[in-house]
Write an enzyme that holds these catalytic residues in place. Sequence first.
Site, PDB file in Angstrom:
ATOM      1  N   GLU A   1     -75.400 -51.637  14.105  1.00 33.09           N
ATOM      2  CA  GLU A   1     -75.560 -53.312  14.489  1.00 33.09           C
ATOM      3  C   GLU A   1     -76.580 -53.609  15.607  1.00 33.09           C
ATOM      4  O   GLU A   1     -75.765 -53.489  16.951  1.00 33.09           O
ATOM      5  CB  GLU A   1     -74.568 -53.964  14.403  1.00 33.09           C
ATOM      6  CG  GLU A   1     -74.405 -55.435  14.398  1.00 33.09           C
ATOM      7  CD  GLU A   1     -73.077 -56.747  14.813  1.00 33.09           C
ATOM      8  OE1 GLU A   1     -73.200 -57.361  13.695  1.00 33.09           O
ATOM      9  OE2 GLU A   1     -72.285 -56.366  15.367  1.00 33.09           O
TER      10      GLU A   1
ATOM     11  N   ASP B   1     -70.646 -51.585  15.819  1.00 33.31           N
ATOM     12  CA  ASP B   1     -70.234 -52.237  15.608  1.00 33.31           C
ATOM     13  C   ASP B   1     -70.943 -52.867  16.902  1.00 33.31           C
ATOM     14  O   ASP B   1     -70.696 -52.547  17.961  1.00 33.31           O
ATOM     15  CB  ASP B   1     -69.321 -53.034  15.369  1.00 33.31           C
ATOM     16  CG  ASP B   1     -68.769 -54.659  16.058  1.00 33.31           C
ATOM     17  OD1 ASP B   1     -69.153 -55.767  15.679  1.00 33.31           O
ATOM     18  OD2 ASP B   1     -68.482 -54.710  16.700  1.00 33.31           O
TER      19      ASP B   1
END
Length: 531
Positions: free
Chosen positions: A392, A356
């Site tokens: 990401e 993330d």
Amino acid sequence: MTGLNDSSTPVHGVRRVWTGEPHPLGATHDGEGTNFALFSSVAEGVELCLLDGDDRHETRIELTEVDGHIWHAYLPDIGPGQRYGYRVHGPWEPARGRRCNPSKLLLDPYARSVDGTVDWSPACYAHDPDDPDRLNTHDSAPHVPLGVVTGGHFDWGDDRPPQVPMHRSVIYETHVRGMTLQHPAVPEPLRGTYAGIAHPAVIDHLTSLGITAVELMPVHQFAHDHHLVERGLGNYWGYNTLAYLSPHSAYTEEGENPMDSFRSMVRALHSAGIEVILDVVYNHTAEGNHLGPTFSFRGIDNEAYYRLVDEDPRHYLDFTGCGNTLNMRHPHVLQLVMDSLRHWVTEMHVDGFRFDLASALARELYEVDRLSTFLDIVHQDPVLSRVKLIAEPWDVGEGGYQVGVSHRSGRNGTPIIATPCAISGEESTPDSPSSGSVSPARPTSTWPTPDGPRLRSTSSPVTMASRSPISCRTTTSTTRRTARSRETARTTTDPGTTDTKGRPTIRRSWGSEPGNDAISWRPCCCRRASR
């Protein structure tokens, strides 16, 4: 072990405290006793706190041995199941970024299992709520989660990683609770748990879709945000980490060990040829900004664990939109992240990770550095270099949007095919995704070469996690969402036609279907609230 201290007066059942070893960090049971080791470079003293019973009766043991800023002891009388925490004595100087407060019971960053939840008492804050510079001396022990000593053997049987090549991977992003909570074929006691994901009905559904990997939204132990708890809500998604080595205990069926429950799920999925990828949040923690609570890292060594503003270390650099950013420039923070990743691969048998806000992990000084220490370490690690690593490639800081320039495999923000929710009345067969099956305008991963970036591996998930269109509190303006109203995907084979490799041509169309109002969300730092 040396340094035996045989006091004639037992300390609430603890008769012996030995010197112990500085490594490994955390609480490590060796079959006879437990070694405790905690890093803190700012501490002037550390107390190991053992808690017993429902009333949390506390026994404090002073750690007197320090090697390289690691405080340690070995307790031969302590075994699995023991709950514990730490109290760190040191400077309280918020203006200098130092926030030690021994009245706060702190969770071990290396806790492999966590017991209890945050009740958001004012005692959870190291500062006075009315004066951030004033020390809050109320004891937080009754109000915060505790680490639990783990141990024992788990029977993996003949478990083997499926090792599906990236270009053949069909990844299904889902949520442990959301996938199973209303599944009619999953027994009610197992709904919302790891065991629910491992249920044959769920596995049969996944295999019928041709899924090769499930990507689980955060399963690290996380906390529910204060403003949500006040409204009777909770943090549904889980992007609010408390402990990086512990499975989230709320996803465990009653009476079961969280580690064993998670392992059983992995073993069941592997037996069906399905890999397990974890969505991991190493960019920030649940402690928030300078007005946030003190659960662990902040009270142990705030300057080491977090990125502080150089000119004003009272405040935090926030590349995540969540109040703080982990300090990936510090060797012990890098060590924590790497030890966590290796733990999930070697001890829990997961097959990969989706990072993330990966750009926040690659910031050396301020800018994102594609050759950062973190990326280099992961790259050469003999364990991690063999599993799937998906980035990401953005954060909310300046220059954080790094789509197309990451070292790792990347992720398109849009599914290849918008399959209905996990429990669907109509199953559709997705195209076979491969490297490059993404939007041409937004490649998601490259390798740098002398001639410029080169596409290495990209992935588009078959489904993003189903998230119903309810109010969503977000901390950043970069939240992105896509929606198709009253539409479902339909894939059909065009008879009599083939592609260049002789395979039947597959066509994809979208058609209206009354009552299907699902919205597919894809924010990163957004906190979905759930009742």
